[in-house]
Enzyme design. Structure first.
Site, PDB file in Angstrom:
ATOM      1  N   ASN A 148      40.142  50.219  44.399  1.00 34.27           N
ATOM      2  CA  ASN A 148      39.568  49.761  43.123  1.00 34.27           C
ATOM      3  C   ASN A 148      39.268  50.543  41.836  1.00 34.27           C
ATOM      4  O   ASN A 148      39.303  50.347  40.661  1.00 34.27           O
ATOM      5  CB  ASN A 148      38.477  48.586  43.392  1.00 34.27           C
ATOM      6  N   HIS A 172      37.011  47.469  53.936  1.00 36.14           N
ATOM      7  CA  HIS A 172      37.621  46.791  52.779  1.00 36.14           C
ATOM      8  C   HIS A 172      38.923  46.211  52.980  1.00 36.14           C
ATOM      9  O   HIS A 172      39.856  46.871  53.096  1.00 36.14           O
ATOM     10  CB  HIS A 172      37.345  47.741  51.732  1.00 36.14           C
TER      11      HIS A 172
END
Length: 351
Positions: free
Chosen positions: A189, A139
């Site tokens: 997140n 990511h």
């Protein structure tokens, strides 16, 4: 490891291709859209040009980096010699599963398959392949050439060897890899998106306006940009998709997306990439301009914020300017989620 395939030529894909190519890797950038590939190369060229202007790289470095990138519209050609495939397509589970089935079939057996997903389960993605031990999350953060962090996410079956390889590779890109486990939203997140969603709720419930919310977080919490501006930068559709992954994955109502966020995405107001979100980017975005939609909302709320009432009983009704106020158990509800505690028989309250 020398041959890297990046699937998806959007914002994240072209950034990932950029950083690999700058470090001397041979990059195959793939997308079904030739137009998207052309735009990606233009973006990379422009970003490299800025680095030359700031004397961070030379013109020769720029030329070498661009020469390291080839583009493809056919998946089979793009992955045929890949040592690592990094999928950076839209944050949509069905699309990602389709892509991983394809690359599992077409890529060399020894290739590592990575996804740039920001929230979707690595284990779920790996399960559609015949090599789950070679599937991992990488990511990257946006903008990729600038941001140092890479979340490296181990799926349930990801091998130690593959994890170590990706951790070391990330360091070679001059990034800082952080290994995390595979749960919805990972670390970044799981923390960031609920904060953004709560900021949207704060706007939705009329607690404060767009610039006021962002100013509080920038000046009070030392954030480089406010949560609503950041949501625009990420893309409101992406924020909504991650909210839904968190909500579904944990089954906890605290992760439910704000209705305002849902409405904005439905209306096509996705933030910077669509030209309007919480801010208006029609002027290029160099100066923050609050969307006229929310300026109108602020003016409307200002008209109803102040009123004077007298209550003699919980069932008594009164009207202020443009509102109907109803007392129930000593609470005053003036709509849009705004509440004020009052005492019966007293007057001159304000919100």
């Amino acid at each position: 490891m020398t041959n890297i395939t990046v699937i998806g030529a959007g914002t994240m894909g072209n950034g990932i291709a950029h950083v690999f190519a700058m470090k001397g890797y041979k990059v195959s950038l793939a997308d079904i859209s030739a137009e998207a590939l052309e735009k990606a190369l233009s973006t990379i060229d422009r970003n490299l040009g800025r680095m030359v202007a700031k004397e961070r790289i030379t013109e020769e470095d720029k030329a070498t980096t661009l020469a390291n990138i080839q583009t493809f519209t056919e998946m089979e050609q793009a992955v045929s010699s890949a040592d690592l495939v990094v999928e950076a397509a839209t944050e949509n589970i069905d699309l990602k599963l389709k892509i991983f089935r394809q690359i599992d079939e077409l890529a060399p057996a020894e290739a590592i398959l990575a996804t740039n997903t920001s929230s979707i389960s690595i284990t779920r993605i790996a399960a559609v392949t015949t090599r789950p031990e070679q599937v991992i999350g990488m990511h990257f953060m946006n903008p990729v050439p600038v941001m140092k962090l890479i979340e490296v996410i181990r799926g349930y079956a990801t091998s130690n060897e593959v994890t170590a390889t990706i951790m070391e590779l990330s360091k070679k890109l001059a990034k800082v890899p952080v290994e995390v486990n595979d749960y919805p939203g990972f670390v970044a997140n799981r923390i960031l998106i609920p904060m953004i969603n709560e900021a949207i709720y704060t706007l939705y419930e009329g607690v404060a306006g767009v610039s006021e919310i962002d100013t509080v977080m920038k000046l009070g919490m030392a954030h480089p940009m406010g949560p609503l501006q950041l949501a625009d930068f990420i893309g409101l559709d992406v924020c909504l998709a991650i909210c839904r992954v968190l909500h579904e994955g944990f089954g906890n109502p605290k992760f439910a997306p704000c209705p305002l966020l849902v409405n904005m995405v439905t209306a096509g107001k996705l933030g910077r990439k669509s030209g309007e979100g919480f801010y208006d980017y029609s002027g290029g975005g160099k100066e923050l301009v609050v969307s006229a939609k929310f300026l109108a909302e602020i003016r409307r709320f200002h008209r109803i914020f102040l009123c004077t009432v007298t209550f003699s009983s919980p069932a008594e009704y009164c009207s202020g300017e443009g509102i109907l106020a109803i007392s129930v158990n000593n609470w005053l509800d003036i709509g849009k989620g705004l509440f004020c505690r009052i005492k019966l028989g007293e007057t001159a309250f304000s919100i």
